[in-house]
Every structure is written in structure tokens, then in C-alpha cells.
Design a protein around this motif. Structure first.
Motif, PDB file in Angstrom:
ATOM      1  N   ASP A  66       0.793  -1.219   0.000  1.00  0.00           N
ATOM      2  CA  ASP A  66       0.000   0.000   0.000  1.00  0.00           C
ATOM      3  C   ASP A  66       0.832   1.279   0.000  1.00  0.00           C
ATOM      4  OD1 ASP A  66      -2.239  -1.578  -0.028  1.00  0.00           O
ATOM      5  OD2 ASP A  66      -2.619  -1.419   2.120  1.00  0.00           O
ATOM      6  N   MET A  67       2.150   1.172   0.085  1.00  0.00           N
ATOM      7  CA  MET A  67       2.990   2.374   0.076  1.00  0.00           C
ATOM      8  C   MET A  67       2.857   3.150  -1.227  1.00  0.00           C
ATOM      9  SD  MET A  67       4.365   2.915   2.974  1.00  0.00           S
ATOM     10  CE  MET A  67       5.395   4.282   2.499  1.00  0.00           C
ATOM     11  N   LEU A  68       2.584   2.473  -2.321  1.00  0.00           N
ATOM     12  CA  LEU A  68       2.498   3.184  -3.583  1.00  0.00           C
ATOM     13  C   LEU A  68       1.321   4.146  -3.609  1.00  0.00           C
ATOM     14  CD1 LEU A  68       0.273   1.722  -5.854  1.00  0.00           C
ATOM     15  CD2 LEU A  68       1.870  -0.088  -5.338  1.00  0.00           C
ATOM     16  N   ASP A  69       0.377   4.007  -2.660  1.00  0.00           N
ATOM     17  CA  ASP A  69      -0.716   4.971  -2.534  1.00  0.00           C
ATOM     18  C   ASP A  69      -0.249   6.275  -1.903  1.00  0.00           C
ATOM     19  OD1 ASP A  69      -2.501   3.144  -3.600  1.00  0.00           O
ATOM     20  OD2 ASP A  69      -3.159   2.418  -1.635  1.00  0.00           O
ATOM     21  N   CYS A  70       0.910   6.252  -1.240  1.00  0.00           N
ATOM     22  CA  CYS A  70       1.414   7.439  -0.534  1.00  0.00           C
ATOM     23  C   CYS A  70       2.205   8.320  -1.494  1.00  0.00           C
ATOM     24  CB  CYS A  70       2.303   7.033   0.638  1.00  0.00           C
ATOM     25  SG  CYS A  70       1.453   6.066   1.901  1.00  0.00           S
ATOM     26  N   GLN A  71       1.693   9.519  -1.755  1.00  0.00           N
ATOM     27  CA  GLN A  71       2.401  10.478  -2.595  1.00  0.00           C
ATOM     28  C   GLN A  71       3.556  11.115  -1.830  1.00  0.00           C
ATOM     29  OE1 GLN A  71       2.077  11.076  -5.837  1.00  0.00           O
ATOM     30  NE2 GLN A  71       3.761  12.527  -5.717  1.00  0.00           N
ATOM     31  N   THR A  72       3.296  11.463  -0.564  1.00  0.00           N
ATOM     32  CA  THR A  72       4.350  11.979   0.303  1.00  0.00           C
ATOM     33  C   THR A  72       4.244  11.276   1.648  1.00  0.00           C
ATOM     34  OG1 THR A  72       3.004  13.812   1.133  1.00  0.00           O
ATOM     35  CG2 THR A  72       4.412  14.269  -0.772  1.00  0.00           C
ATOM     36  N   ILE A  73       5.390  11.166   2.326  1.00  0.00           N
ATOM     37  CA  ILE A  73       5.413  10.573   3.660  1.00  0.00           C
ATOM     38  C   ILE A  73       6.276  11.437   4.571  1.00  0.00           C
ATOM     39  CG2 ILE A  73       4.993   8.194   2.903  1.00  0.00           C
ATOM     40  CD1 ILE A  73       8.016   7.664   3.290  1.00  0.00           C
ATOM     41  N   CYS A  83       1.256   9.373   5.946  1.00  0.00           N
ATOM     42  CA  CYS A  83       1.154   9.178   4.506  1.00  0.00           C
ATOM     43  C   CYS A  83       0.081  10.114   3.967  1.00  0.00           C
ATOM     44  CB  CYS A  83       0.769   7.719   4.232  1.00  0.00           C
ATOM     45  SG  CYS A  83       0.096   7.388   2.598  1.00  0.00           S
ATOM     46  N   ARG A  84       0.434  10.894   2.956  1.00  0.00           N
ATOM     47  CA  ARG A  84      -0.561  11.694   2.239  1.00  0.00           C
ATOM     48  C   ARG A  84      -0.758  11.021   0.894  1.00  0.00           C
ATOM     49  NH1 ARG A  84      -3.196  16.051   3.151  1.00  0.00           N
ATOM     50  NH2 ARG A  84      -1.795  16.749   4.776  1.00  0.00           N
ATOM     51  N   THR A  85      -1.993  10.577   0.652  1.00  0.00           N
ATOM     52  CA  THR A  85      -2.296   9.825  -0.564  1.00  0.00           C
ATOM     53  C   THR A  85      -2.427  10.756  -1.765  1.00  0.00           C
ATOM     54  OG1 THR A  85      -4.683   9.931  -0.218  1.00  0.00           O
ATOM     55  CG2 THR A  85      -3.507   8.064   0.796  1.00  0.00           C
ATOM     56  N   HIS A  86      -2.558  10.165  -2.939  1.00  0.00           N
ATOM     57  CA  HIS A  86      -2.739  10.928  -4.178  1.00  0.00           C
ATOM     58  C   HIS A  86      -4.010  11.760  -4.129  1.00  0.00           C
ATOM     59  CE1 HIS A  86       0.613   8.988  -6.220  1.00  0.00           C
ATOM     60  NE2 HIS A  86       0.209   7.843  -5.703  1.00  0.00           N
ATOM     61  N   SER A  87      -5.020  11.274  -3.395  1.00  0.00           N
ATOM     62  CA  SER A  87      -6.282  12.006  -3.290  1.00  0.00           C
ATOM     63  C   SER A  87      -6.262  13.071  -2.197  1.00  0.00           C
ATOM     64  CB  SER A  87      -7.436  11.022  -3.042  1.00  0.00           C
ATOM     65  OG  SER A  87      -7.247  10.350  -1.807  1.00  0.00           O
ATOM     66  N   GLY A  88      -5.135  13.199  -1.473  1.00  0.00           N
ATOM     67  CA  GLY A  88      -5.014  14.230  -0.453  1.00  0.00           C
ATOM     68  C   GLY A  88      -5.348  13.782   0.955  1.00  0.00           C
ATOM     69  N   ASP A  89      -5.775  12.533   1.114  1.00  0.00           N
ATOM     70  CA  ASP A  89      -6.085  12.014   2.447  1.00  0.00           C
ATOM     71  C   ASP A  89      -4.791  11.760   3.214  1.00  0.00           C
ATOM     72  OD1 ASP A  89      -8.803  11.963   1.805  1.00  0.00           O
ATOM     73  OD2 ASP A  89      -8.697   9.904   1.066  1.00  0.00           O
ATOM     74  N   SER A  90      -4.854  11.958   4.539  1.00  0.00           N
ATOM     75  CA  SER A  90      -3.714  11.657   5.401  1.00  0.00           C
ATOM     76  C   SER A  90      -4.046  10.468   6.275  1.00  0.00           C
ATOM     77  CB  SER A  90      -3.381  12.845   6.302  1.00  0.00           C
ATOM     78  OG  SER A  90      -2.777  13.856   5.568  1.00  0.00           O
TER      79      SER A  90
END
Length: 177
Positions: A66-73, A83-90
Motif C-alpha cells: 500500500d505504500m504506492l498509494d502514498c504520494q508523500t510521507i 502518509c498523504r495519498t494521491h487524493s489528499g487524504d492523510s
């Protein structure tokens, strides 16, 4: 110094700023044979993150798809990362029983894994953090106990039962005399 403390000291830069996703893939057989790293196997998922404040520092996270869902960490400590996802969720990810290593020099494995997942044009690594995850979905169960302490509890219980049985046997034996 504990392993977690050593990682946090050697890779302190990785705790100071956020990191951006570079690429993700699975470990190819050619690299498992080349490096003979006992902590990774062929087809293990990995993700690479580059430190935003220092583009020669990378964090490689292994074993967690599931790390590939994280745009930034952002590493908050040796067990938690935001983890901040591609959709902006933290979301907070907890890795309680993970193995971590830090290298403050160029690592060929980092370069080869970057190349394998298609990361071209990035700075050469001068620092690599390797984070071999063991994802625990419920960090509230026992965050302060290590594996040795968990193994000790059943052993202590068995010793207690044996001691009680031995005392009972000896009392029975002396009462018959």
C-alpha cells in the motif's frame, strides 16, 4: 544503542522533512541473486521516496504494497509515518516490528532498484534508509513490548505451573512418609 535509535541517529535527516514518492515496483530475481540480501525476496514490493530537503537522501520501504498509494510521507518516529495519498487524504501507518538500516554513503542496491522501477534523472544516493516493514494494523495492542518479552510470558507461566506441580508432589510425597 537500540537498533531503532541507531537508525534514527544515522538517518536523522529522514525525520526532519517530508519525502516524495519516486517509484514503486517488485524486487526482480536478478537483484535478489546479485545482492543476496536475506531481508528481501523476489517479487517483494518496494517503494522509493526522496527527501524533499536533500535530494540525495532516499528511503526505501519494503514489503508493504500500500505504500504506492502514498504520494508523500513523513517519518514521525521509527514505528510511525504519516502518509498523504494521491487524493489528499492523510493516514498514519504503524510498523511495530520492522527492521531498519541506514547507510550514509552510496548504495548500489538503491541505484539498481531506482533504475528497475523507472526512476531516471534523480540525484545519485548519498544516504539510503532501508525500512523492511512488518505492518501491524492495530498498534494499540502492545506498542511497548519487544519479541523477547512476548516470548518470556509463556515461558514464565510454564515454569510457574511446573513449580506448583513439583511442590504439590513433594508435599504429597512427604505426607506419605
Amino acid at each position: 544503542m537500540s537498533v531503532g535509535g541507531e537508525f534514527q541517529t544515522l538517518c536523522r535527516d529522514l525525520f526532519s522533512n517530508s519525502m516524495t514518492h519516486v517509484c514503486s515496483a517488485v524486487v526482480p530475481e536478478s537483484l535478489t541473486k546479485k545482492y543476496r540480501n536475506r531481508l528481501i525476496n523476489t517479487r517483494d514490493p518496494y517503494s522509493i521516496y526522496q527527501l524533499d530537503s536533500r535530494n540525495t537522501s532516499y528511503l526505501l520501504v519494503f514489503h508493504f504494497e500500500d505504500m504506492l498509494d502514498c504520494q508523500t510521507i513523513q517519518l514521525t518516529d521509527v514505528h510511525n509515518l504519516n502518509c498523504r495519498t494521491h487524493s489528499g487524504d492523510s493516514k498514519n501507518l504503524y510498523f511495530g516490528y520492522s527492521h531498519r538500516m541506514c547507510y550514509n554513503y552510496t548504495m548500489d542496491l538503491t541505484s539498481d532498484l531506482k533504475e528497475h522501477c523507472g526512476a531516471r534523472g534523480y540525484e545519485e544516493n548519498m544516504q539510503s534508509g532501508y525500512y523492511y516493514t512488518n505492518h501491524d494494523p492495530n498498534p494499540d495492542i502492545r506498542t511497548d513490548v519487544d519479541a523477547g518479552a512476548l516470548l518470556a510470558l509463556p515461558t514464565l507461566f510454564i515454569c510457574l505451573v511446573i513449580s506448583i506441580l513439583l511442590i504439590a508432589f513433594l508435599r504429597w510425597r512427604t505426607s506419605r512418609i
